[in-house]
Motif scaffolding. Structure first.
Motif, PDB file in Angstrom:
ATOM      1  N   THR A 136      -3.408  -7.441  -3.865  1.00 57.87           N
ATOM      2  CA  THR A 136      -4.610  -6.806  -4.431  1.00 57.87           C
ATOM      3  C   THR A 136      -5.593  -6.335  -3.368  1.00 57.87           C
ATOM      4  O   THR A 136      -6.649  -5.794  -3.703  1.00 57.87           O
ATOM      5  N   THR A 137      -5.277  -6.528  -2.098  1.00 57.08           N
ATOM      6  CA  THR A 137      -6.186  -6.090  -1.024  1.00 57.08           C
ATOM      7  C   THR A 137      -5.502  -5.168  -0.027  1.00 57.08           C
ATOM      8  O   THR A 137      -6.116  -4.761   0.951  1.00 57.08           O
ATOM      9  N   ASP A 138      -4.253  -4.816  -0.273  1.00 57.73           N
ATOM     10  CA  ASP A 138      -3.500  -3.969   0.648  1.00 57.73           C
ATOM     11  C   ASP A 138      -3.016  -2.742  -0.097  1.00 57.73           C
ATOM     12  O   ASP A 138      -2.535  -2.833  -1.228  1.00 57.73           O
ATOM     13  N   GLN A 186      -5.018   0.425  -5.151  1.00 57.53           N
ATOM     14  CA  GLN A 186      -5.143  -0.429  -6.330  1.00 57.53           C
ATOM     15  C   GLN A 186      -5.603   0.389  -7.536  1.00 57.53           C
ATOM     16  O   GLN A 186      -6.058   1.524  -7.396  1.00 57.53           O
ATOM     17  N   LYS A 209     -10.890   4.773   1.408  1.00 54.94           N
ATOM     18  CA  LYS A 209     -11.164   3.353   1.650  1.00 54.94           C
ATOM     19  C   LYS A 209     -10.814   2.964   3.081  1.00 54.94           C
ATOM     20  O   LYS A 209     -11.488   2.137   3.694  1.00 54.94           O
ATOM     21  N   LYS A 231     -16.042  -2.819   3.231  1.00 56.12           N
ATOM     22  CA  LYS A 231     -14.816  -2.860   2.424  1.00 56.12           C
ATOM     23  C   LYS A 231     -13.612  -3.239   3.269  1.00 56.12           C
ATOM     24  O   LYS A 231     -12.750  -4.009   2.832  1.00 56.12           O
ATOM     25  N   THR A 258     -13.809  -7.008   4.199  1.00 59.51           N
ATOM     26  CA  THR A 258     -13.565  -7.858   3.035  1.00 59.51           C
ATOM     27  C   THR A 258     -12.085  -7.889   2.671  1.00 59.51           C
ATOM     28  O   THR A 258     -11.496  -8.958   2.475  1.00 59.51           O
ATOM     29  N   THR A 259     -11.476  -6.710   2.567  1.00 62.75           N
ATOM     30  CA  THR A 259     -10.057  -6.665   2.204  1.00 62.75           C
ATOM     31  C   THR A 259      -9.182  -7.268   3.293  1.00 62.75           C
ATOM     32  O   THR A 259      -8.177  -7.923   2.990  1.00 62.75           O
ATOM     33  N   PHE A 293      -6.703 -10.330   2.737  1.00 63.60           N
ATOM     34  CA  PHE A 293      -5.296 -10.032   3.014  1.00 63.60           C
ATOM     35  C   PHE A 293      -4.707 -11.047   3.986  1.00 63.60           C
ATOM     36  O   PHE A 293      -3.644 -11.612   3.752  1.00 63.60           O
ATOM     37  N   GLY A 307      -3.417  -0.827   4.905  1.00 58.60           N
ATOM     38  CA  GLY A 307      -4.605  -1.615   4.627  1.00 58.60           C
ATOM     39  C   GLY A 307      -5.190  -2.145   5.920  1.00 58.60           C
ATOM     40  O   GLY A 307      -4.574  -2.057   6.985  1.00 58.60           O
TER      41      GLY A 307
END
Length: 438
Positions: free
Chosen positions: A131-133, A136, A146, A161, A164-165, A169, A233
């Motif tokens: 959900t972070t790579d 989405q 992003k 962003k 955070t991701t 991750f 990501g």
């Protein structure tokens, strides 16, 4: 987990050689404010600050690499990002179901063993990863923005962003590999009927989570999180940090997992055929999932190692391509990038982690164990449901009665012991007991 990433390097491709000299554009005079496509002109007033913010300059010029990088064509980038969206979404919903099932929201306290807790950590880690790579559901419209907040700029730790991701991750990746290794050891301990106290379980769970926190937050001090050239990501940027904070722990966990699997197969091989059938009935699904994940982790490890070993080749290919762009500035379409990286291999590398969530649903979602957890939960075992679906109540009551008959006369001093020691294939998922005496 996902990276093959920096290998290709922080443009080992660009940074290592492009910042050293202007040799590949010698004799070329460009009009002010012009860069051959797809390079992007950047009117820089503070070059070092721009580099720190994610601009990758070409030599001494004001031309920067486009984002996403030149390592793949735009179509190839879209193909990988679309895969991350589709496979990641399926995996995400599968993992949500598994996490809810094994969480206190559904699974009551008596249903917890060190194995079910390990499952919860493992799938939570994979959930954070998928959900972070990549792309989405909630950022479909943003495209590459992003990770490429401005034309020619790769997102860096200073971008909220991205940071955070990247943290989630990295935390998810490390959590999943550590708890996968722990589950492989736990399966061997279960077959050997080795128990640990509840206090010992708490200690090793705390140690695993402490290691995860250190490997996740330590790189922040060196501004190591950012969007790389072959990534989908934000993650660790420098090769030494990737190795030290992720791939070295992965290598150790793979060794632990391999040894555990060998020991498990050895224990199964040693017993009689009758006992062997019972062991396989109880532990086949967890063993199959552990072996499948092992093969996927090994694939990613080999792919990463291979691409890292080829970084000089990628360096030379990009140098030739950029040289061609400057020579043929009026007609850049004659220049092509051929980094000799298999597009399907790169695609499958990023697909592996998303595949783990789907595998988890197959091996842990559609089982009698899952059915029993839900039937015993508040959500399906309350007065409203009993009135709405009487047949469900009868089924739940039968399960409870059967469970009581099996455990009658036993001491229930083990954390999940009665389930662990049962030879009923129905209980093939809850494997471990933790002695609560301590």
């Amino acid at each position: 987990m996902y990276m093959f990433l920096k290998i290709v390097g922080t443009f080992f491709l660009f940074c290592n050689f492009l910042n050293k000299s202007n040799h590949f554009v010698s004799g070329q005079v460009l009009p002010p404010g012009f860069c051959p496509s797809p390079l992007i002109y950047r009117n820089s007033t503070d070059r070092q600050s721009d580099i720190n913010n994610g601009y990758m300059f070409i030599g001494d010029t004001n031309c920067t690499s486009p984002c996403p990088s030149l390592i793949f064509s735009e179509n190839e980038w879209h193909r990988v990002f679309n895969m991350s969206l589709i496979a990641g979404t399926i995996s995400m919903f599968a993992l949500i179901f598994l996490i809810i099932t094994y969480s206190p929201l559904v699974n009551n306290y008596k249903g917890y063993t060190r194995h079910t807790i390990g499952i919860l950590f493992l799938f939570s880690g994979i959930f954070l990863t998928v959900t972070t790579d990549g792309r989405q559901l909630w950022d479909i419209e943003s495209g590459f923005e992003k990770y490429c907040p401005e034309p020619g700029r790769f997102a860096r730790q200073s971008d909220t962003k991205c940071l955070t991701t990247a943290i989630f991750f990295q935390y998810g990746c490390v959590t999943s590999i550590l708890w996968w290794a722990a589950l492989s050891v736990d399966l061997w301990m279960t077959i050997r009927k080795i128990k640990i106290s509840r206090f010992q379980f708490i200690i090793y769970a705390l140690i695993l989570n402490l290691i995860t926190l250190v490997l996740t937050f330590a790189p922040i001090a060196s501004n190591q999180y950012g969007y790389g050239d072959a990534a989908i990501g934000c993650w660790l940027m420098d090769l030494e940090y990737q190795v030290g904070y992720f791939w070295a722990p992965v290598g150790f966990c793979l060794c632990v997992g391999c040894v555990s699997i060998v020991l498990i197969l050895r224990e199964i091989y040693k017993v009689s055929d009758a006992v062997k059938k019972k062991l396989l009935a109880k532990h086949l699904k967890p063993l199959m999932l552990i072996i499948l994940m092992l093969s996927e982790f090994i694939y990613m490890f080999i792919f990463y190692s291979y691409t890292t070993s080829q970084r000089n080749h990628y360096h030379n290919v990009i140098e030739e391509y950029v040289t061609c762009l400057f020579i043929h500035a009026a007609n850049p379409s004659v220049c092509n990038v051929d980094v000799s990286i298999s597009s399907p291999a790169h695609f499958f590398f990023h697909f592996c982690m998303r595949l783990m969530g789907i595998e988890g649903l197959i091996f842990f979602g559609f089982t009698r164990q899952t059915k029993r957890i839900w039937l015993k939960s508040f959500w399906l075992n309350n007065s409203f449901i009993k009135k709405l679906i009487p047949s469900l109540t009868i089924s739940s009551d039968e399960k409870t009665s059967n469970s009581s008959n099996r455990t009658r006369g036993r001491r229930d001093t083990e954390y999940g012991e009665s389930i662990e020691q049962s030879n009923d294939p129905e209980h093939s998922i809850e494997l471990s007991g933790v002695d609560s005496k301590n």
